[in-house]
Design a protein around this motif. Sequence first.
Motif, PDB file in Angstrom:
ATOM      1  N   SER A  58     -31.942  79.936  89.170  1.00  0.00           N
ATOM      2  CA  SER A  58     -31.795  80.841  90.610  1.00  0.00           C
ATOM      3  C   SER A  58     -31.204  82.193  90.532  1.00  0.00           C
ATOM      4  O   SER A  58     -30.931  82.071  90.154  1.00  0.00           O
ATOM      5  N   THR A  59     -32.517  82.658  92.087  1.00  0.00           N
ATOM      6  CA  THR A  59     -32.400  83.769  92.018  1.00  0.00           C
ATOM      7  C   THR A  59     -30.382  84.293  92.723  1.00  0.00           C
ATOM      8  O   THR A  59     -30.627  84.785  92.697  1.00  0.00           O
ATOM      9  N   GLN A  60     -30.382  83.274  93.096  1.00  0.00           N
ATOM     10  CA  GLN A  60     -28.810  83.518  93.963  1.00  0.00           C
ATOM     11  C   GLN A  60     -27.867  84.052  92.812  1.00  0.00           C
ATOM     12  O   GLN A  60     -26.720  84.219  93.647  1.00  0.00           O
ATOM     13  N   LYS A  74     -16.986  70.805  90.357  1.00  0.00           N
ATOM     14  CA  LYS A  74     -16.651  71.242  91.951  1.00  0.00           C
ATOM     15  C   LYS A  74     -17.754  72.048  92.280  1.00  0.00           C
ATOM     16  O   LYS A  74     -18.118  72.392  94.120  1.00  0.00           O
ATOM     17  N   ASP A  75     -17.499  73.393  91.895  1.00  0.00           N
ATOM     18  CA  ASP A  75     -18.551  74.657  92.410  1.00  0.00           C
ATOM     19  C   ASP A  75     -19.867  74.789  92.508  1.00  0.00           C
ATOM     20  O   ASP A  75     -20.577  74.932  92.550  1.00  0.00           O
ATOM     21  N   LEU A  79     -22.151  74.927  95.409  1.00  0.00           N
ATOM     22  CA  LEU A  79     -23.354  75.700  95.207  1.00  0.00           C
ATOM     23  C   LEU A  79     -24.475  74.524  95.456  1.00  0.00           C
ATOM     24  O   LEU A  79     -25.683  75.155  96.038  1.00  0.00           O
ATOM     25  N   LEU A  80     -25.062  73.359  95.072  1.00  0.00           N
ATOM     26  CA  LEU A  80     -26.057  72.774  95.435  1.00  0.00           C
ATOM     27  C   LEU A  80     -26.151  72.131  96.938  1.00  0.00           C
ATOM     28  O   LEU A  80     -27.901  72.436  97.089  1.00  0.00           O
ATOM     29  N   LEU A  81     -24.943  72.039  97.480  1.00  0.00           N
ATOM     30  CA  LEU A  81     -24.993  72.385  98.696  1.00  0.00           C
ATOM     31  C   LEU A  81     -25.456  73.436  99.770  1.00  0.00           C
ATOM     32  O   LEU A  81     -26.035  73.082 100.667  1.00  0.00           O
ATOM     33  N   ASP A  82     -25.172  74.339  99.613  1.00  0.00           N
ATOM     34  CA  ASP A  82     -25.150  75.750  99.687  1.00  0.00           C
ATOM     35  C   ASP A  82     -26.142  76.158 100.140  1.00  0.00           C
ATOM     36  O   ASP A  82     -26.637  76.973 101.248  1.00  0.00           O
TER      37      ASP A  82
END
Length: 118
Positions: A58-60, A74-75, A79-82
């Motif tokens: 991911s470029t993010q 948890k992180d 991130l997956l939801l974000d």
Amino acid sequence: MKKVFYLNTCDTCRKILAQFDLTDWELREIKKQPITKEELAEMHQLTKSYEALFSRKSTQIKLRGLDVKSLGEKDFKELLLDHYTFLKRPVFITDKEIFVGNDKNNVEALKTFFGVNE
């Protein structure tokens, strides 16, 4: 349930999807319709890991200055939801099985699942 989560702008996703008859599958373009908490929970139930669903390409990651090695489950979930680019794609999901990503072994498993021989 038969769903495919993919990105329309991803050539690899389009190439993989084109190999299979998906007429009775629900196709979800994740940029237009991001995954929900419920869908992520379904995926997690089959993979037992949010990290397994996380795309390290991911470029993010670079944009946000993330150190992937320091992230916990948890992180990964947050991130997956974000942001949609954190989902490793494509994701094919049925009631009993999940196929995540575009690596060679996964694509071969999909071909076996669909009964496609090259």
